[in-house]
Write a protein that holds these residues in place. Structure first.
Motif, PDB file in Angstrom:
ATOM      1  N   SER A  87      18.756  17.064 -21.225  1.00  0.00           N
ATOM      2  CA  SER A  87      19.116  16.095 -22.268  1.00  0.00           C
ATOM      3  C   SER A  87      19.229  16.711 -23.654  1.00  0.00           C
ATOM      4  O   SER A  87      19.739  16.076 -24.576  1.00  0.00           O
ATOM      5  N   TRP A 108      30.464   9.365 -24.564  1.00  0.00           N
ATOM      6  CA  TRP A 108      29.566  10.102 -23.677  1.00  0.00           C
ATOM      7  C   TRP A 108      28.096   9.936 -24.045  1.00  0.00           C
ATOM      8  O   TRP A 108      27.218  10.382 -23.305  1.00  0.00           O
ATOM      9  N   GLY A 144      17.001  17.617 -14.738  1.00  0.00           N
ATOM     10  CA  GLY A 144      17.983  17.117 -15.682  1.00  0.00           C
ATOM     11  C   GLY A 144      18.009  17.932 -16.954  1.00  0.00           C
ATOM     12  O   GLY A 144      17.238  18.887 -17.131  1.00  0.00           O
ATOM     13  N   ARG A 204      25.713  14.441 -20.619  1.00  0.00           N
ATOM     14  CA  ARG A 204      26.331  13.125 -20.415  1.00  0.00           C
ATOM     15  C   ARG A 204      25.557  12.337 -19.369  1.00  0.00           C
ATOM     16  O   ARG A 204      25.301  11.132 -19.533  1.00  0.00           O
ATOM     17  N   ALA A 205      25.177  12.998 -18.288  1.00  0.00           N
ATOM     18  CA  ALA A 205      24.459  12.328 -17.201  1.00  0.00           C
ATOM     19  C   ALA A 205      23.076  11.854 -17.631  1.00  0.00           C
ATOM     20  O   ALA A 205      22.524  10.912 -17.051  1.00  0.00           O
ATOM     21  N   SER A 206      22.524  12.479 -18.669  1.00  0.00           N
ATOM     22  CA  SER A 206      21.180  12.101 -19.116  1.00  0.00           C
ATOM     23  C   SER A 206      21.163  10.719 -19.763  1.00  0.00           C
ATOM     24  O   SER A 206      20.110  10.089 -19.849  1.00  0.00           O
ATOM     25  N   GLY A 207      22.317  10.287 -20.274  1.00  0.00           N
ATOM     26  CA  GLY A 207      22.392   8.976 -20.913  1.00  0.00           C
ATOM     27  C   GLY A 207      22.125   8.988 -22.400  1.00  0.00           C
ATOM     28  O   GLY A 207      22.408   8.010 -23.089  1.00  0.00           O
ATOM     29  N   VAL A 211      18.519  22.639 -14.910  1.00  0.00           N
ATOM     30  CA  VAL A 211      18.674  21.252 -14.429  1.00  0.00           C
ATOM     31  C   VAL A 211      17.841  21.039 -13.174  1.00  0.00           C
ATOM     32  O   VAL A 211      17.175  19.999 -13.024  1.00  0.00           O
ATOM     33  N   PRO A 238      28.308  18.247 -19.074  1.00  0.00           N
ATOM     34  CA  PRO A 238      28.247  17.278 -17.970  1.00  0.00           C
ATOM     35  C   PRO A 238      26.835  16.763 -17.701  1.00  0.00           C
ATOM     36  O   PRO A 238      26.651  15.580 -17.381  1.00  0.00           O
ATOM     37  N   HIS A 239      25.856  17.628 -17.876  1.00  0.00           N
ATOM     38  CA  HIS A 239      24.464  17.230 -17.632  1.00  0.00           C
ATOM     39  C   HIS A 239      23.908  16.408 -18.793  1.00  0.00           C
ATOM     40  O   HIS A 239      23.118  15.470 -18.578  1.00  0.00           O
ATOM     41  N   GLU A 276      22.351  25.553 -14.355  1.00  0.00           N
ATOM     42  CA  GLU A 276      22.053  24.999 -13.026  1.00  0.00           C
ATOM     43  C   GLU A 276      20.571  25.120 -12.704  1.00  0.00           C
ATOM     44  O   GLU A 276      19.957  24.184 -12.175  1.00  0.00           O
TER      45      GLU A 276
END
Length: 262
Positions: A89, A183, A87, A135-138, A82, A132-133, A79
């Motif tokens: 990655s 993902w 973020g 994945r959110a990075s792309g 991030v 989860p983070h 946390e």
């Protein structure tokens, strides 16, 4: 504004980074454009590394005290990383320890569980809480540091062999799950042989404190006839962390001077 480099604009969390391989990886990724969060049980060492990186590359590094065997600590560190880096990655599960050199009939449950907690459970916690983070990075990448000892056994190293083999196979499971879930997160393992880091200290002690003699003994089974440098591993991590390896997942990379080719 992102600094240029092979991992420009990416954010990396590296465990066990106060020295050795983790330190080399942190410098490598930072110099190639990433922001890096360096963690270690040795908080002072992690903070010193971050300060050194920031002196050369302002605002590139963050440091956190981190017991990788504590799941709650993982939640907090991820946390914070991030939030500080906007973020995440890249995750490099580098923290690890050796084992007592004993044959199986003399091994202890205490030794077994200690090595398991640091070398295996920490990897599971990292993958679980970073995913989860990532994945959110792309375009996320997990690099798990295993060992040639996870691919080829040696007497007296049962606990270590078992943990490094577990990291190897767990890496493949995570890679397949991420691919099946679409993902866009890759997961690969790196398997070094003997590298010039403090993990060789027990071998040097067994050679009576003679570092050159210890290195010569360790290199006898390596076709290239030398032990490795930290950057030999860091360059592999850089490739796997970068988009250059976007079609590489579930793979194992041997950094062993040809040892397992024999």
């Amino acid at each position: 504004m992102a600094r240029p480099g092979r991992v420009a604009g990416k954010q990396a969390l590296i465990t066990g980074a106060a020295g050795g391989l983790g330190e080399a990886m942190a410098w490598m990724l930072a110099r190639e454009g990433a922001r890096v969060a360096v963690t270690d049980l040795n908080a002072g060492g992690a903070e010193a590394l971050a300060a050194a990186i920031n002196a050369e590359l302002p605002a590139a590094a963050f440091a956190y005290a981190h017991d990788v065997t504590d799941e709650a600590a993982w939640v907090s560190v991820v946390e914070r990383a991030v939030a500080d880096m906007d973020g995440l990655s890249i995750l490099v599960n580098n923290a690890g320890i050796g084992c007592d050199f004993v044959w199986s009939e003399q091994d202890t449950l205490e030794n077994w569980r200690r090595v398991q907690a640091v070398n295996v459970e920490s990897v599971m916690f990292g993958c679980k809480h970073a995913m989860p983070h990532l994945r959110a990075s792309g375009a996320g990448s997990i690099v798990n540091i295993s060992s040639v000892a996870g691919l080829a056994a040696a007497p007296g190293m049962g606990a270590y062999n078992a943990t490094k083999a577990a990291v190897w196979m767990y890496t493949k499971t995570v890679a397949l799950e991420a691919a099946k879930g679409d993902w866009n997160v890759r997961c690969n393992s790196v398997h070094p042989v003997f590298i010039k880091t403090p993990i060789l200290d027990p071998f040097i002690a067994m050679a009576g404190g003679d570092e050159a003699k210890a290195h010569e003994r360790l290199s006898r089974g390596i076709p290239l006839k030398r032990i490795g440098e930290p950057n030999d591993v860091a360059y592999c991590v850089l490739y796997l962390a970068s988009d250059e390896s976007k079609f590489v997942t579930g793979a194992e990379f041997k950094i062993d001077g040809g040892m397992l080719a024999q």
